[in-house]
Design a protein around this motif. Structure first.
Motif, PDB file in Angstrom:
ATOM      1  N   VAL A   1      -9.881   1.700  19.511  1.00  0.00           N
ATOM      2  CA  VAL A   1     -10.897   1.441  18.493  1.00  0.00           C
ATOM      3  C   VAL A   1     -10.461   2.038  17.162  1.00  0.00           C
ATOM      4  O   VAL A   1     -10.562   1.399  16.106  1.00  0.00           O
ATOM      5  CB  VAL A   1     -12.262   2.023  18.930  1.00  0.00           C
ATOM      6  N   ALA A   2      -9.959   3.276  17.209  1.00  0.00           N
ATOM      7  CA  ALA A   2      -9.504   3.931  15.987  1.00  0.00           C
ATOM      8  C   ALA A   2      -8.290   3.207  15.396  1.00  0.00           C
ATOM      9  O   ALA A   2      -8.151   3.098  14.170  1.00  0.00           O
ATOM     10  CB  ALA A   2      -9.156   5.387  16.276  1.00  0.00           C
ATOM     11  N   THR A   3      -7.411   2.698  16.259  1.00  0.00           N
ATOM     12  CA  THR A   3      -6.240   1.967  15.787  1.00  0.00           C
ATOM     13  C   THR A   3      -6.649   0.726  15.013  1.00  0.00           C
ATOM     14  O   THR A   3      -6.142   0.458  13.914  1.00  0.00           O
ATOM     15  CB  THR A   3      -5.351   1.552  16.974  1.00  0.00           C
ATOM     16  N   GLU A   4      -7.571  -0.054  15.569  1.00  0.00           N
ATOM     17  CA  GLU A   4      -7.999  -1.284  14.900  1.00  0.00           C
ATOM     18  C   GLU A   4      -8.741  -0.973  13.602  1.00  0.00           C
ATOM     19  O   GLU A   4      -8.628  -1.716  12.623  1.00  0.00           O
ATOM     20  CB  GLU A   4      -8.875  -2.117  15.838  1.00  0.00           C
ATOM     21  N   ALA A   5      -9.495   0.140  13.586  1.00  0.00           N
ATOM     22  CA  ALA A   5     -10.169   0.532  12.344  1.00  0.00           C
ATOM     23  C   ALA A   5      -9.143   0.877  11.272  1.00  0.00           C
ATOM     24  O   ALA A   5      -9.292   0.501  10.100  1.00  0.00           O
ATOM     25  CB  ALA A   5     -11.083   1.730  12.604  1.00  0.00           C
ATOM     26  N   TYR A   6      -8.081   1.583  11.662  1.00  0.00           N
ATOM     27  CA  TYR A   6      -7.017   1.888  10.703  1.00  0.00           C
ATOM     28  C   TYR A   6      -6.338   0.610  10.232  1.00  0.00           C
ATOM     29  O   TYR A   6      -6.073   0.433   9.044  1.00  0.00           O
ATOM     30  CB  TYR A   6      -5.980   2.827  11.324  1.00  0.00           C
ATOM     31  N   ASN A   7      -6.024  -0.287  11.171  1.00  0.00           N
ATOM     32  CA  ASN A   7      -5.357  -1.540  10.801  1.00  0.00           C
ATOM     33  C   ASN A   7      -6.176  -2.335   9.796  1.00  0.00           C
ATOM     34  O   ASN A   7      -5.642  -2.899   8.835  1.00  0.00           O
ATOM     35  CB  ASN A   7      -5.107  -2.390  12.046  1.00  0.00           C
ATOM     36  N   ALA A   8      -7.497  -2.399  10.018  1.00  0.00           N
ATOM     37  CA  ALA A   8      -8.361  -3.138   9.096  1.00  0.00           C
ATOM     38  C   ALA A   8      -8.355  -2.490   7.710  1.00  0.00           C
ATOM     39  O   ALA A   8      -8.271  -3.183   6.690  1.00  0.00           O
ATOM     40  CB  ALA A   8      -9.792  -3.193   9.650  1.00  0.00           C
ATOM     41  N   ALA A   9      -8.433  -1.160   7.674  1.00  0.00           N
ATOM     42  CA  ALA A   9      -8.401  -0.457   6.389  1.00  0.00           C
ATOM     43  C   ALA A   9      -7.056  -0.653   5.699  1.00  0.00           C
ATOM     44  O   ALA A   9      -6.990  -0.834   4.475  1.00  0.00           O
ATOM     45  CB  ALA A   9      -8.665   1.034   6.612  1.00  0.00           C
ATOM     46  N   ASP A  10      -5.998  -0.660   6.480  1.00  0.00           N
ATOM     47  CA  ASP A  10      -4.661  -0.849   5.918  1.00  0.00           C
ATOM     48  C   ASP A  10      -4.506  -2.246   5.324  1.00  0.00           C
ATOM     49  O   ASP A  10      -3.944  -2.420   4.245  1.00  0.00           O
ATOM     50  CB  ASP A  10      -3.618  -0.625   7.014  1.00  0.00           C
ATOM     51  N   GLU A  11      -5.033  -3.267   6.029  1.00  0.00           N
ATOM     52  CA  GLU A  11      -4.941  -4.638   5.532  1.00  0.00           C
ATOM     53  C   GLU A  11      -5.703  -4.803   4.213  1.00  0.00           C
ATOM     54  O   GLU A  11      -5.230  -5.455   3.287  1.00  0.00           O
ATOM     55  CB  GLU A  11      -5.499  -5.608   6.574  1.00  0.00           C
ATOM     56  N   LYS A  12      -6.881  -4.206   4.138  1.00  0.00           N
ATOM     57  CA  LYS A  12      -7.662  -4.296   2.906  1.00  0.00           C
ATOM     58  C   LYS A  12      -6.926  -3.625   1.746  1.00  0.00           C
ATOM     59  O   LYS A  12      -6.911  -4.142   0.623  1.00  0.00           O
ATOM     60  CB  LYS A  12      -9.033  -3.642   3.103  1.00  0.00           C
ATOM     61  N   ALA A  13      -6.326  -2.485   2.019  1.00  0.00           N
ATOM     62  CA  ALA A  13      -5.593  -1.778   0.963  1.00  0.00           C
ATOM     63  C   ALA A  13      -4.382  -2.591   0.496  1.00  0.00           C
ATOM     64  O   ALA A  13      -4.097  -2.674  -0.702  1.00  0.00           O
ATOM     65  CB  ALA A  13      -5.148  -0.406   1.469  1.00  0.00           C
ATOM     66  N   LYS A  14      -3.679  -3.219   1.439  1.00  0.00           N
ATOM     67  CA  LYS A  14      -2.511  -4.026   1.068  1.00  0.00           C
ATOM     68  C   LYS A  14      -2.918  -5.221   0.209  1.00  0.00           C
ATOM     69  O   LYS A  14      -2.251  -5.556  -0.780  1.00  0.00           O
ATOM     70  CB  LYS A  14      -1.792  -4.512   2.323  1.00  0.00           C
ATOM     71  N   LYS A  15      -4.010  -5.890   0.578  1.00  0.00           N
ATOM     72  CA  LYS A  15      -4.487  -7.025  -0.210  1.00  0.00           C
ATOM     73  C   LYS A  15      -4.906  -6.585  -1.605  1.00  0.00           C
ATOM     74  O   LYS A  15      -4.658  -7.273  -2.594  1.00  0.00           O
ATOM     75  CB  LYS A  15      -5.656  -7.706   0.507  1.00  0.00           C
ATOM     76  N   GLN A  16      -5.547  -5.412  -1.690  1.00  0.00           N
ATOM     77  CA  GLN A  16      -5.970  -4.905  -2.992  1.00  0.00           C
ATOM     78  C   GLN A  16      -4.772  -4.537  -3.848  1.00  0.00           C
ATOM     79  O   GLN A  16      -4.793  -4.719  -5.067  1.00  0.00           O
ATOM     80  CB  GLN A  16      -6.899  -3.707  -2.808  1.00  0.00           C
ATOM     81  N   GLU A  17      -3.728  -4.016  -3.226  1.00  0.00           N
ATOM     82  CA  GLU A  17      -2.506  -3.687  -3.970  1.00  0.00           C
ATOM     83  C   GLU A  17      -1.911  -4.950  -4.594  1.00  0.00           C
ATOM     84  O   GLU A  17      -1.459  -4.941  -5.747  1.00  0.00           O
ATOM     85  CB  GLU A  17      -1.496  -3.025  -3.036  1.00  0.00           C
ATOM     86  N   LYS A  18      -1.899  -6.049  -3.826  1.00  0.00           N
ATOM     87  CA  LYS A  18      -1.379  -7.314  -4.361  1.00  0.00           C
ATOM     88  C   LYS A  18      -2.256  -7.825  -5.498  1.00  0.00           C
ATOM     89  O   LYS A  18      -1.756  -8.317  -6.513  1.00  0.00           O
ATOM     90  CB  LYS A  18      -1.307  -8.357  -3.239  1.00  0.00           C
ATOM     91  N   ARG A  19      -3.577  -7.727  -5.329  1.00  0.00           N
ATOM     92  CA  ARG A  19      -4.504  -8.182  -6.371  1.00  0.00           C
ATOM     93  C   ARG A  19      -4.327  -7.372  -7.640  1.00  0.00           C
ATOM     94  O   ARG A  19      -4.303  -7.928  -8.752  1.00  0.00           O
ATOM     95  CB  ARG A  19      -5.942  -8.072  -5.874  1.00  0.00           C
ATOM     96  N   LEU A  20      -4.182  -6.072  -7.497  1.00  0.00           N
ATOM     97  CA  LEU A  20      -4.009  -5.207  -8.662  1.00  0.00           C
ATOM     98  C   LEU A  20      -2.695  -5.528  -9.372  1.00  0.00           C
ATOM     99  O   LEU A  20      -2.646  -5.575 -10.611  1.00  0.00           O
ATOM    100  CB  LEU A  20      -4.036  -3.745  -8.230  1.00  0.00           C
TER     101      LEU A  20
END
Length: 362
Positions: free
Chosen positions: A61-80
């Motif tokens: 559960v913690a792994t998937e929560a980290y993965n989701a947070a990581d994906e959002k951060a990566k997408k935001q980095e591209k947007r920025l």
């Protein structure tokens, strides 16, 4: 940790129970404290297995929560990064327009076009044409000024968007760091639990292995999807006979099966290790059909199909919170990255509580 004596074994069990309580799992059976009688029965082995499963479940559960947070951060980095490029281009455009407007003004009012227009009005044979040219020049100047002002407005808006995006990225990175910290704490507890498991006496370890084999056999009989008779279709070397799946699904299954034996590592997407959704997303990317990174996003974003219609290449999503995923390979079997400490393997498709089935590539 070596649990070779009765007292050491009992302390190990007490530690397992303490670990479970420490991460707020549902309490399992109680174990004897040092000095109490050792039950040494199947119930105690079942309890140890349940507690260890609970720890591994919390880790996933913690792994998937980290993965989701990581994906959002990566997408935001591209947007920025995209916003910053747009802002830089707009700033260059504003500077160019400012220079152009200044040069035009100097030309017009310091002996340029407007001055020559005045001479033509006085001495020329075509005063109407001179007036028309002057009007066009003024319109051009006004247009240039308007464009410049518009570009400045756009620059101001982009600057605001860029700053807001940067702030959002800072928050997302903090969330990612928090999730990673929580996961690392749980992994430490898992390491302690694994050392206790490794220290079980030979008879207890034998019973634990027998219990796992029994659960595997029970899971085979629980599958009610396609290929429930043990035959079914297969792809890429999956279990069972029947027709071989080709196309993208066959490529995805073939890729996943080729990873068997590689270790589970949280947050990993290959090529040397994977977590559960890292394996399925990498497999379908290799087949030419990229899918969402996490099991929860796969459940939310892909086409859902009935369990009885499952076919090789489909993804089986597990648990009510969609925190585990495996790839169906036919014959009531799936391939997946199970948990920390284990390697990619095949298993009965009904090994865990099934939430549903999704189909990529449609």
């Amino acid at each position: 940790m070596n649990v070779s004596t009765g007292g050491g074994r009992l302390r190990g069990r007490a530690t397992v129970a303490a670990l479970v309580c420490a991460i707020t799992l549902i309490p399992g059976p109680s174990y004897a404290a040092p000095g109490d009688p050792d039950p040494r029965d199947d119930t105690s082995i079942e309890g140890i297995r349940a507690e260890l499963d609970g720890l591994y479940r919390e880790a996933e559960v913690a792994t998937e929560a980290y993965n989701a947070a990581d994906e959002k951060a990566k997408k935001q980095e591209k947007r920025l990064a995209s916003l910053r490029k747009d802002l830089a281009r707009t700033e260059d455009r504003v500077d160019d327009l400012h220079d152009l407007a200044g040069a035009a003004a100097r030309t017009q009012y310091r002996g340029g076009h407007l001055a020559s227009t005045g001479i033509q009005l006085l001495l020329g044979d075509h005063p109407d044409q001179a007036l028309d040219e002057a009007s066009q020049a003024r319109q051009a100047m006004r247009g240039l000024v308007n464009v410049s002002e518009t570009q400045q407005t756009v620059r101001a808006e982009l600057d605001g968007q860029t700053e807001a995006a940067a702030e959002e990225l800072r928050e997302l990175k903090k969330t990612r760091a928090d999730k990673a910290g929580a996961k690392e704490k749980i992994e430490k507890k898992i390491a302690e639990a694994e050392s206790i498991e490794a220290g079980l006496e030979e008879e207890e370890a034998r019973r634990l292995a027998a219990l796992e084999r029994q659960r595997t056999e029970e899971a085979k009989s629980k599958w009610r999807g396609s290929g429930s008779d043990g035959g079914g279709s297969s792809a890429g070397g999956g279990s069972g006979g029947g027709t071989t799946v080709s196309g993208a699904a066959g490529k995805a299954v073939g890729f996943a099966m080729a990873q068997i034996g590689k270790p589970y590592v949280w947050g990993a997407v290959g090529p040397s290790s994977y977590d559960c959704s890292g394996l399925t997303s990498a497999a379908w990317a290799a087949a030419g059909h990229p899918i969402p990174r996490t099991s929860q996003a796969q459940w939310q974003g892909l086409t859902r199909v009935g369990l009885s219609s499952a076919r090789p290449g489909d993804l089986i999503i597990y648990y009510n919170d969609a925190t585990h995923v495996g790839m169906y390979i036919g014959g009531g079997q799936m391939v997946h990255a199970p948990r920390p400490g284990r390697s990619i393997t095949t298993a009965p498709a009904a090994s865990m509580p099934i939430l549903g089935v999704v189909r990529p590539g449609v």
